[in-house]
Design a protein around this motif. Structure first.
Motif, PDB file in Angstrom:
ATOM      1  N   ASP A 170       0.825  -1.220   0.000  1.00 13.20           N
ATOM      2  CA  ASP A 170       0.000   0.000   0.000  1.00 13.20           C
ATOM      3  C   ASP A 170       0.851   1.259   0.000  1.00 13.20           C
ATOM      4  OD1 ASP A 170      -2.339  -1.379   0.149  1.00 13.20           O
ATOM      5  OD2 ASP A 170      -2.593  -1.167   2.324  1.00 13.20           O
ATOM      6  N   TYR A 171       2.136   1.116   0.314  1.00  8.93           N
ATOM      7  CA  TYR A 171       2.960   2.301   0.501  1.00  8.93           C
ATOM      8  C   TYR A 171       4.364   2.061  -0.029  1.00  8.93           C
ATOM      9  CZ  TYR A 171       5.379  -0.212   4.156  1.00  8.93           C
ATOM     10  OH  TYR A 171       6.128  -1.138   4.814  1.00  8.93           O
ATOM     11  N   LEU A 172       5.129   3.119  -0.122  1.00  8.24           N
ATOM     12  CA  LEU A 172       6.513   3.002  -0.542  1.00  8.24           C
ATOM     13  C   LEU A 172       7.318   4.086   0.166  1.00  8.24           C
ATOM     14  CD1 LEU A 172       8.154   1.260  -2.493  1.00  8.24           C
ATOM     15  CD2 LEU A 172       7.716   2.950  -4.273  1.00  8.24           C
ATOM     16  N   VAL A 173       8.478   3.713   0.689  1.00  5.52           N
ATOM     17  CA  VAL A 173       9.403   4.710   1.206  1.00  5.52           C
ATOM     18  C   VAL A 173      10.421   4.965   0.096  1.00  5.52           C
ATOM     19  CG1 VAL A 173      11.071   5.284   2.995  1.00  5.52           C
ATOM     20  CG2 VAL A 173       9.077   3.877   3.554  1.00  5.52           C
ATOM     21  N   GLY A 258      13.926   0.987 -11.075  1.00  3.64           N
ATOM     22  CA  GLY A 258      14.281  -0.413 -10.890  1.00  3.64           C
ATOM     23  C   GLY A 258      14.671  -0.706  -9.464  1.00  3.64           C
ATOM     24  N   THR A 259      15.336  -1.831  -9.272  1.00  6.60           N
ATOM     25  CA  THR A 259      15.705  -2.245  -7.924  1.00  6.60           C
ATOM     26  C   THR A 259      16.735  -1.291  -7.352  1.00  6.60           C
ATOM     27  OG1 THR A 259      17.450  -3.617  -8.795  1.00  6.60           O
ATOM     28  CG2 THR A 259      15.298  -4.675  -8.466  1.00  6.60           C
ATOM     29  N   ARG A 260      16.929  -1.377  -6.032  1.00  7.22           N
ATOM     30  CA  ARG A 260      17.848  -0.457  -5.381  1.00  7.22           C
ATOM     31  C   ARG A 260      19.263  -0.586  -5.934  1.00  7.22           C
ATOM     32  NH1 ARG A 260      15.059  -1.627   0.233  1.00  7.22           N
ATOM     33  NH2 ARG A 260      16.653  -3.235   0.432  1.00  7.22           N
ATOM     34  N   ASP A 261      19.721  -1.822  -6.175  1.00  4.61           N
ATOM     35  CA  ASP A 261      21.110  -1.915  -6.649  1.00  4.61           C
ATOM     36  C   ASP A 261      21.231  -1.450  -8.094  1.00  4.61           C
ATOM     37  OD1 ASP A 261      19.772  -4.192  -7.294  1.00  4.61           O
ATOM     38  OD2 ASP A 261      21.219  -5.583  -6.404  1.00  4.61           O
ATOM     39  N   ALA A 262      20.166  -1.661  -8.889  1.00  5.33           N
ATOM     40  CA  ALA A 262      20.194  -1.163 -10.267  1.00  5.33           C
ATOM     41  C   ALA A 262      20.253   0.372 -10.278  1.00  5.33           C
ATOM     42  CB  ALA A 262      18.959  -1.647 -11.030  1.00  5.33           C
ATOM     43  N   GLU A 279      30.285   9.479  -2.885  1.00  3.18           N
ATOM     44  CA  GLU A 279      30.010   9.246  -1.461  1.00  3.18           C
ATOM     45  C   GLU A 279      28.503   9.013  -1.250  1.00  3.18           C
ATOM     46  OE1 GLU A 279      32.172  12.066   1.079  1.00  3.18           O
ATOM     47  OE2 GLU A 279      30.395  12.063   2.372  1.00  3.18           O
ATOM     48  N   GLY A 280      27.701   9.817  -1.926  1.00  5.31           N
ATOM     49  CA  GLY A 280      26.248   9.662  -1.815  1.00  5.31           C
ATOM     50  C   GLY A 280      25.785   8.291  -2.268  1.00  5.31           C
ATOM     51  N   VAL A 281      26.332   7.833  -3.392  1.00  7.49           N
ATOM     52  CA  VAL A 281      25.915   6.518  -3.900  1.00  7.49           C
ATOM     53  C   VAL A 281      26.386   5.412  -2.952  1.00  7.49           C
ATOM     54  CG1 VAL A 281      25.966   4.923  -5.841  1.00  7.49           C
ATOM     55  CG2 VAL A 281      25.972   7.380  -6.277  1.00  7.49           C
ATOM     56  N   GLU A 282      27.604   5.567  -2.416  1.00 10.71           N
ATOM     57  CA  GLU A 282      28.112   4.571  -1.447  1.00 10.71           C
ATOM     58  C   GLU A 282      27.165   4.483  -0.238  1.00 10.71           C
ATOM     59  OE1 GLU A 282      30.457   2.569  -1.865  1.00 10.71           O
ATOM     60  OE2 GLU A 282      31.685   3.417  -3.485  1.00 10.71           O
ATOM     61  N   GLU A 283      26.714   5.629   0.196  1.00  9.98           N
ATOM     62  CA  GLU A 283      25.805   5.631   1.346  1.00  9.98           C
ATOM     63  C   GLU A 283      24.498   4.902   1.018  1.00  9.98           C
ATOM     64  OE1 GLU A 283      27.342   9.831   3.416  1.00  9.98           O
ATOM     65  OE2 GLU A 283      25.264   9.652   2.722  1.00  9.98           O
ATOM     66  N   LEU A 284      23.998   5.127  -0.191  1.00 10.41           N
ATOM     67  CA  LEU A 284      22.775   4.413  -0.584  1.00 10.41           C
ATOM     68  C   LEU A 284      23.029   2.904  -0.601  1.00 10.41           C
ATOM     69  CD1 LEU A 284      21.295   6.655  -3.458  1.00 10.41           C
ATOM     70  CD2 LEU A 284      20.376   6.330  -1.154  1.00 10.41           C
ATOM     71  N   LEU A 285      24.202   2.510  -1.100  1.00  9.74           N
ATOM     72  CA  LEU A 285      24.531   1.071  -1.147  1.00  9.74           C
ATOM     73  C   LEU A 285      24.572   0.492   0.265  1.00  9.74           C
ATOM     74  CD1 LEU A 285      27.179   0.998  -4.007  1.00  9.74           C
ATOM     75  CD2 LEU A 285      25.041  -0.340  -3.917  1.00  9.74           C
ATOM     76  N   SER A 286      25.143   1.246   1.170  1.00 13.78           N
ATOM     77  CA  SER A 286      25.225   0.785   2.547  1.00 13.78           C
ATOM     78  C   SER A 286      23.815   0.662   3.164  1.00 13.78           C
ATOM     79  CB  SER A 286      26.096   1.777   3.322  1.00 13.78           C
ATOM     80  OG  SER A 286      26.151   1.448   4.667  1.00 13.78           O
ATOM     81  N   MET A 287      22.960   1.643   2.897  1.00  9.79           N
ATOM     82  CA  MET A 287      21.580   1.561   3.390  1.00  9.79           C
ATOM     83  C   MET A 287      20.868   0.348   2.789  1.00  9.79           C
ATOM     84  SD  MET A 287      20.295   5.551   3.361  1.00  9.79           S
ATOM     85  CE  MET A 287      18.619   5.165   3.915  1.00  9.79           C
ATOM     86  N   ASP A 298      12.945  -4.189  -1.800  1.00 11.33           N
ATOM     87  CA  ASP A 298      12.627  -3.174  -2.812  1.00 11.33           C
ATOM     88  C   ASP A 298      11.146  -2.851  -2.873  1.00 11.33           C
ATOM     89  OD1 ASP A 298      15.087  -2.525  -4.338  1.00 11.33           O
ATOM     90  OD2 ASP A 298      15.159  -4.705  -4.534  1.00 11.33           O
ATOM     91  N   ASP A 299      10.321  -3.797  -2.454  1.00 13.10           N
ATOM     92  CA  ASP A 299       8.878  -3.549  -2.531  1.00 13.10           C
ATOM     93  C   ASP A 299       8.429  -2.505  -1.526  1.00 13.10           C
ATOM     94  OD1 ASP A 299       9.651  -5.353  -0.547  1.00 13.10           O
ATOM     95  OD2 ASP A 299       7.618  -6.162  -0.369  1.00 13.10           O
ATOM     96  N   ARG A 300       9.230  -2.281  -0.443  1.00 11.66           N
ATOM     97  CA  ARG A 300       8.815  -1.325   0.579  1.00 11.66           C
ATOM     98  C   ARG A 300       9.680  -0.068   0.596  1.00 11.66           C
ATOM     99  NH1 ARG A 300       7.861  -4.331   6.134  1.00 11.66           N
ATOM    100  NH2 ARG A 300       9.620  -5.678   5.594  1.00 11.66           N
ATOM    101  N   VAL A 301      10.971  -0.246   0.339  1.00 12.86           N
ATOM    102  CA  VAL A 301      11.879   0.904   0.317  1.00 12.86           C
ATOM    103  C   VAL A 301      12.586   0.931  -1.025  1.00 12.86           C
ATOM    104  CG1 VAL A 301      13.797   2.068   1.452  1.00 12.86           C
ATOM    105  CG2 VAL A 301      12.242   0.642   2.817  1.00 12.86           C
ATOM    106  N   SER A 302      12.350   1.992  -1.803  1.00 11.48           N
ATOM    107  CA  SER A 302      12.989   2.091  -3.112  1.00 11.48           C
ATOM    108  C   SER A 302      13.907   3.309  -3.139  1.00 11.48           C
ATOM    109  CB  SER A 302      11.926   2.222  -4.199  1.00 11.48           C
ATOM    110  OG  SER A 302      11.357   3.514  -4.155  1.00 11.48           O
ATOM    111  N   PHE A 303      14.819   3.347  -4.102  1.00 10.89           N
ATOM    112  CA  PHE A 303      15.671   4.520  -4.291  1.00 10.89           C
ATOM    113  C   PHE A 303      15.106   5.317  -5.456  1.00 10.89           C
ATOM    114  CE2 PHE A 303      19.635   2.253  -2.364  1.00 10.89           C
ATOM    115  CZ  PHE A 303      19.070   2.401  -1.101  1.00 10.89           C
ATOM    116  N   ASP A 304      14.898   6.606  -5.247  1.00 10.28           N
ATOM    117  CA  ASP A 304      14.199   7.415  -6.248  1.00 10.28           C
ATOM    118  C   ASP A 304      14.835   8.805  -6.319  1.00 10.28           C
ATOM    119  OD1 ASP A 304      12.479   9.132  -7.598  1.00 10.28           O
ATOM    120  OD2 ASP A 304      10.680   8.081  -6.918  1.00 10.28           O
ATOM    121  N   PRO A 305      15.559   9.072  -7.416  1.00 11.08           N
ATOM    122  CA  PRO A 305      16.300  10.333  -7.540  1.00 11.08           C
ATOM    123  C   PRO A 305      15.417  11.574  -7.573  1.00 11.08           C
ATOM    124  CG  PRO A 305      17.013   8.740  -9.181  1.00 11.08           C
ATOM    125  CD  PRO A 305      15.773   8.200  -8.573  1.00 11.08           C
TER     126      PRO A 305
END
Lengths: 501, 501
Positions: A170-173, A258-262, A279-287, A298-305
């Motif tokens: 129902d939601y997405l972070v 797409g997926t977080r790693d993509a 550095e920003g991308v590294e931080e996203l990878l770590s998260m 990925d279904d609940r937390v996605s990366f979205d520029p």
């Protein structure tokens, strides 16, 4: 003296029981989730010095833009408007006061994990569903450098929305990192890309992207360049990017899904050799890794520029929690809620007071939007707290009615005696209007017989539909029964159990 | 730009976990009592138009005396200061906004029984324990003429204080009726005795009597006559009564004590043939009967002519709920709390908007004073919500620590992972500081062995007292045990049960 007209200040509103009873339950649910992660409550005043609040609101290049401020009533006449003690204001969020508290109290534990629910005020143009006074419910971790804390923040948003009754789909972070955007701007050759400076070209780009939802890509593109005129004829100045720079930003906004790693792989390419960007991308990878360990996929937390957030104090990861399920209201219209949660990392906010770096991250829930969404999950919202009305047939017997109500209340049932004026018909109408389910009726006949009448109001309405005449009604007295006084509480308990089933 | 100094506006304060965790529980308890009588929540904005708030604060003969007010930011330049739309203010109580709401919404149920918890602001001189921002928790019945509603109000105050843990002989609800005082003044020949008019001689008498607690009888007598100079040299003008009039008021204040019916008999004599005065005593007698029916005897609700209340909008019964038990704080000092509840009947407050009489009565709880009192009943106030700290021995293992915490949390135990920086010693000190009871410790050895260390921090402190050297400590590792990972939750649950016993 003329009579004052009863009215609200523009952009302010009153709230009533159906909303507030639900809001209380909702707030309790949210609080339980925050507390399960160890956050503890804090409270700060509504009024702050303007210099302590800082200038972080989007669209507020002017000193007091967007806030309710006034002269500090303690300031002597000799204190000029330029003096920091001259102006006080209603807080516009709960993050700026948190930073002030962390700077002010040197012995707070580190990490300092606090939640705060509070009213905030913004002097914006009000509109439908857009008010100048609203409630935020924040949680923040102060003194945490690791992006594990940012990942945890996102998990807490997921847990909260699910505790409120929303399903995982129902939601997405949606998460981004301002360092990535800064990197993209650096690579595009934007000279003044410092996003933390509200007057920089980079900050103007950020404010433009923040309007993507409202204006769509063409509107944003106009704001990235020369600027644009809105429907009312108001011209909003643009960020003044070159066409080639705009194109890079467009690629950034549109080309990543797409997926977080993509998404991370694509972003790594876009930031090129910008150190901040990498550095920003590294931080996203770590998260991504930390979220995965907690089972937040990925279904609940996605990366979205496209997520940038309007407030200018964010320095790293930023995110929004949005409802993705189409929720239709009672008129069948699809409702849009915007983001229910927003937040991110703001490592420099304490530093502006003390000069010392204190890393911090957290999230803010928009309680009013959250309530609008939760309302639509609720089939039968309660409007009343009383479940029983003890009617007054004989004014002289009021002490007896109060005593009967006291006995009912002692059994744990919320009950009230009708203390207004009006006959039994008016009293039952009152019960109907406020949503009380049962009525207790006792006149001199009943008192003599040692009994009371109990009426199931909802059932009565149903049965009444099949009755033709007043005589028939009086004969049948639908959904009404005589009960010996000593069986009253037991009878009410039984009826309420049946209603609640 | 110079760095802002982190500071509070004068008379405002920040609140932290030990207070607020208790406050939340307290507020929930109060809310449950109010709801058991059928009151439903309502919310109004912090900002109101000044003309809607009216001039009812004691000591506020000036138009905006005692309130935080400022120019309405929506008012056009052409709107003069005399225009009702010119000034807005922070509300000083929750009763004035309630009257505005009742006048504004014509379709509210009658009776309208609402509760409201909210912040209010008063521009008074701050002092120790005296703030300009505080929380009130009101309940009111609007549209009820019968003093049965006033009697009920007093019962609710009793029920609330008892639900909070005070015994029947720890507190007293002291009731008076403004009509009685008005009668006494009429009989004494005070020409302008209208208590509802803030500029009347009667209202000046009322404000003088309201200071009895603070100034004692001699101070009040001075204020009833010529006036008095306080310690700071400030001269407060008196009500200007004649000596014979003052004597009558003194008799009224001093000569009445005893059971409720005894007080009524004495008052009936003092009001002589004043119609208003007799009406006031009749109302008290009626409340006496209704209170008795509910079992609220003289030990819990008394009649006390010295109770007048400062706010000028009351028209009939007024009362205060005070703690009478001597409560000593941790330093052995007796603490004074003043009145925790105050309230009364205000039949004219809606009329000032609409011209129509709408009788109303209710009470206001001073939440901050209430909290100070409840704090002293609490032996071991909690400061933390987390009960377990998952320490971080190895930064690379953070995803594992987050996962372990997630499993503990899923069992219903509040838990946090240490996401700050510092070695194990610093982490355990953090747990100590914030009041977390148990720590989970896992390094590479433990991960290899499929186990974790669990440490009981409170017990550890106790045991450590008997240990002489670091070596002995390391050998004994007091209150610490190795547990197989799959037994972790079970072990924590057992330890917490033991702690809570």
């Amino acid at each position: 003296m003329p009579r004052p007209k009863p009215r609200n200040v523009r952009g302010f509103r009153d709230r009533f029981a159906a909303d507030l009873l639900l809001k209380q339950r909702m707030v309790e649910t949210v609080r339980r989730v925050y507390e399960s992660y160890g956050f503890v409550p804090m409270d700060t005043p509504a009024l702050e010095f303007v210099d302590g609040l800082g200038k972080f609101l989007p669209e507020s290049a002017t000193p007091e833009g967007g806030i309710f401020y006034f002269r500090n009533p303690d300031a002597e006449e000799s204190v000029p408007p330029s003096h920091p003690d001259h102006w006080v204001a209603l807080r516009y969020d709960l993050t700026a006061p948190l930073a002030r508290v962390v700077a002010q109290y040197q012995d707070l534990p580190r990490p300092f994990r606090r939640y705060q629910i509070g009213t905030v005020w913004r002097l914006e143009r009000p509109g439908p569903g857009r008010f100048r006074e609203f409630t935020q419910f924040d949680f923040d971790s102060v003194g945490v450098k690791s992006v594990a804390a940012d990942a945890e923040t996102c998990s807490i948003v997921c847990d909260t929305l699910e505790a409120l009754g929303f399903a995982a789909d129902d939601y997405l972070v949606k998460v981004n990192n301002r360092k990535v955007m800064q990197g993209v701007l650096e690579v595009a050759g934007v000279g003044d890309a410092d996003l933390g400076n509200i007057d920089s070209q980079g900050a103007a780009v950020l404010r433009a992207i923040d309007k993507l939802d409202r204006l769509g890509l063409p509107g944003v593109v106009a704001l990235l360049g020369e600027g644009r005129k809105d429907r009312s004829g108001h011209f909003a100045e643009g960020a003044g990017l070159e066409p080639s720079q705009i194109e890079r930003v467009e690629r950034y906004l549109g080309g990543t899904a797409g997926t977080r790693d993509a998404v991370c792989a694509e972003l790594m390419e876009l930031v090129g050799d910008s150190e901040t960007g990498r550095e920003g991308v590294e931080e996203l990878l770590s998260m991504h890794e930390q979220l995965g360990a907690g089972g937040y996929g990925d279904d609940r937390v996605s990366f979205d520029p496209t997520i940038v957030r309007g407030l200018s104090y964010y320095t790293g990861p930023v995110f929004e929690g949005v409802l993705t399920r189409e929720i239709t209201d009672e008129d069948g219209k699809v409702r849009e809620f915007g983001s229910i949660f927003g937040g991110g990392r703001y490592d420099d906010l304490v530093e502006r007071f003390t000069g010392q770096k204190v890393p911090a991250t957290g999230a803010s829930a928009g309680v009013d939007r959250m309530l609008e969404a939760v309302k639509l999950l609720e089939a039968n919202p309660r409007r009343s707290t009383s479940r029983v009305l003890v009617t007054v047939m004989d004014k002289k017997r009021v002490p007896d009615y109060l005593r009967i109500a006291g006995e009912i209340r002692a059994s744990g049932i919320a009950v009230e005696v009708f203390l207004g004026s009006g006959n039994i018909g008016k009293q039952l109408k009152y019960a109907d209007k406020v949503g009380i389910e049962l009525a207790v009726i006792a006149g001199s006949d009943e008192f003599k017989a040692g009994e009371v009448q109990v009426k199931d109001l909802a059932l009565g309405r149903e049965l009444a539909a099949g009755i033709e005449s007043n005589e028939e009604w009086r004969a049948a007295r639908p959904a009404q029964q005589a009960v010996p006084t000593e069986k009253l509480v037991e009878t009410l308990q039984g009826l309420l159990r049946a209603i609640d089933r």
